[in-house]
Write an enzyme that holds these catalytic residues in place. Structure first.
Site, PDB file in Angstrom:
ATOM      1  N   MET A   1      24.532 -73.651-106.246  1.00 22.64           N
ATOM      2  CA  MET A   1      25.815 -74.324-106.010  1.00 22.64           C
ATOM      3  C   MET A   1      26.957 -73.590-106.703  1.00 22.64           C
ATOM      4  SD  MET A   1      24.407 -78.241-106.400  1.00 22.64           S
ATOM      5  CE  MET A   1      23.397 -77.879-107.850  1.00 22.64           C
TER       6      MET A   1
ATOM      7  N   GLN B   1      29.814 -83.557-100.634  1.00 25.19           N
ATOM      8  CA  GLN B   1      31.023 -83.531-101.454  1.00 25.19           C
ATOM      9  C   GLN B   1      32.252 -83.839-100.601  1.00 25.19           C
ATOM     10  OE1 GLN B   1      31.103 -79.598-103.173  1.00 25.19           O
ATOM     11  NE2 GLN B   1      29.760 -80.124-104.878  1.00 25.19           N
TER      12      GLN B   1
ATOM     13  N   THR C   1      26.252 -75.960-112.272  1.00 23.38           N
ATOM     14  CA  THR C   1      27.540 -76.198-111.629  1.00 23.38           C
ATOM     15  C   THR C   1      28.264 -77.276-112.413  1.00 23.38           C
ATOM     16  OG1 THR C   1      28.617 -77.069-109.650  1.00 23.38           O
ATOM     17  CG2 THR C   1      26.382 -77.787-110.048  1.00 23.38           C
ATOM     18  N   ASN C   2      29.584 -77.221-112.436  1.00 23.22           N
ATOM     19  CA  ASN C   2      30.370 -78.261-113.107  1.00 23.22           C
ATOM     20  C   ASN C   2      30.500 -79.513-112.243  1.00 23.22           C
ATOM     21  OD1 ASN C   2      31.950 -77.116-115.732  1.00 23.22           O
ATOM     22  ND2 ASN C   2      31.651 -75.469-114.248  1.00 23.22           N
ATOM     23  N   THR C   3      30.847 -79.312-110.972  1.00 25.74           N
ATOM     24  CA  THR C   3      31.196 -80.439-110.106  1.00 25.74           C
ATOM     25  C   THR C   3      30.092 -81.475-109.988  1.00 25.74           C
ATOM     26  OG1 THR C   3      32.701 -79.062-108.792  1.00 25.74           O
ATOM     27  CG2 THR C   3      31.902 -81.080-107.764  1.00 25.74           C
TER      28      THR C   3
ATOM     29  N   CYS D   1      34.630 -74.177-113.220  1.00 21.94           N
ATOM     30  CA  CYS D   1      33.770 -73.976-112.052  1.00 21.94           C
ATOM     31  C   CYS D   1      32.965 -72.735-112.378  1.00 21.94           C
ATOM     32  CB  CYS D   1      34.598 -73.782-110.787  1.00 21.94           C
ATOM     33  SG  CYS D   1      33.612 -73.257-109.367  1.00 21.94           S
ATOM     34  N   THR D   2      31.675 -72.777-112.179  1.00 20.79           N
ATOM     35  CA  THR D   2      30.829 -71.677-112.647  1.00 20.79           C
ATOM     36  C   THR D   2      31.077 -70.373-111.902  1.00 20.79           C
ATOM     37  OG1 THR D   2      29.032 -72.547-111.244  1.00 20.79           O
ATOM     38  CG2 THR D   2      29.013 -73.147-113.581  1.00 20.79           C
ATOM     39  N   GLU D   3      31.817 -70.433-110.769  1.00 26.31           N
ATOM     40  CA  GLU D   3      32.153 -69.195-110.055  1.00 26.31           C
ATOM     41  C   GLU D   3      33.425 -68.523-110.577  1.00 26.31           C
ATOM     42  OE1 GLU D   3      29.226 -71.121-107.727  1.00 26.31           O
ATOM     43  OE2 GLU D   3      31.198 -71.935-108.220  1.00 26.31           O
TER      44      GLU D   3
END
Length: 230
Positions: free
Chosen positions: A10, A52, A83-85, A196-198
């Protein structure tokens, strides 16, 4: 060494970073040929993103809960959601399993407090920036959270889903994020959470005049700490 259960995919772009950081850190700590004991379940992000966008967090939580349970049955000693979300549904997941979940916001808050910072700017998906599940976790640790304005949040979110999650890195997007960061600094931010991990794939320490808190890096390091803790 405890077994780390990773819920990834994710996106898989940031999950690769988790796997790399965790194994590099275990090798640094233990030396030799050591690497991490971990189980990775990588989801089909298309499915999760659909939940989501529809606001069907209940179904998303059910899917991730079953995955966490499978990791527990597979021998994981604790769970990391890469993932943060999706920490929005962490309480639902915890109810289904008997092993702990390592919360990304708690690990990040600890690093922020170590630096003596009390006010931060938050970048992330629109869900992370706008909803309380993440901000309130930071605020409960005594940290003031500043978010970009409405239009900036929309563009930041679009870059995440349309570019970063697809492995696309554009200089124009980097320049835009840097402009937003400067605005957050002018609003009183003493540090910036790459929530956000990206985002850490796009924004680097040299892109900001104040400290950046890369949540993927922090979370992965904390997972190693928990794995090696006696």
């Amino acid at each position: 060494m405890k077994v780390i259960g990773l819920i990834g995919g994710m996106s898989w772009e940031s999950s690769v970073e988790y796997y790399r950081i965790i194994n590099e850190e275990v090798k640094r700590e233990l030396g030799g040929l050591h690497s991490a004991k971990c189980l990775l379940y990588s989801v089909d992000f298309e499915e999760i993103e659909r939940y989501q966008s529809k606001g069907d967090w209940k179904k998303a939580g059910e899917v991730l809960s079953e995955i966490a349970l499978s990791l527990e049955k597979g021998g994981a000693d604790f769970i990391v959601i890469c993932t943060n979300t999706m920490h929005k549904v962490i309480d639902d997941i915890q109810l289904k399993i008997n092993i702990p979940l390592l919360h990304i916001a708690d690990a990040t808050a600890a690093k922020i407090k170590e630096r003596g910072i009390s006010s931060v700017g938050l970048l992330g998906t629109k869900y992370t920036m706008e909803q309380d599940f993440y901000k309130s976790r930071l605020e409960s640790n005594g940290i003031n959270v500043i978010v970009p304005n409405d239009n900036e949040r929309e563009i930041i979110n679009k870059v995440i889903y349309d570019e970063l999650c697809l492995g696309l890195i554009h200089q124009t997007s980097r320049d835009y994020y840097k402009k937003v960061i400067q605005g957050l600094i002018e609003s009183g931010a003493e540090g910036i959470i790459l929530g956000c991990t990206e985002i850490g794939l796009l924004i680097k320490p040299e892109d900001s005049d104040i400290p950046l808190f890369n949540t993927a890096y922090i979370h992965a390091h904390e997972a190693v700490n928990m794995s090696l803790k006696k």
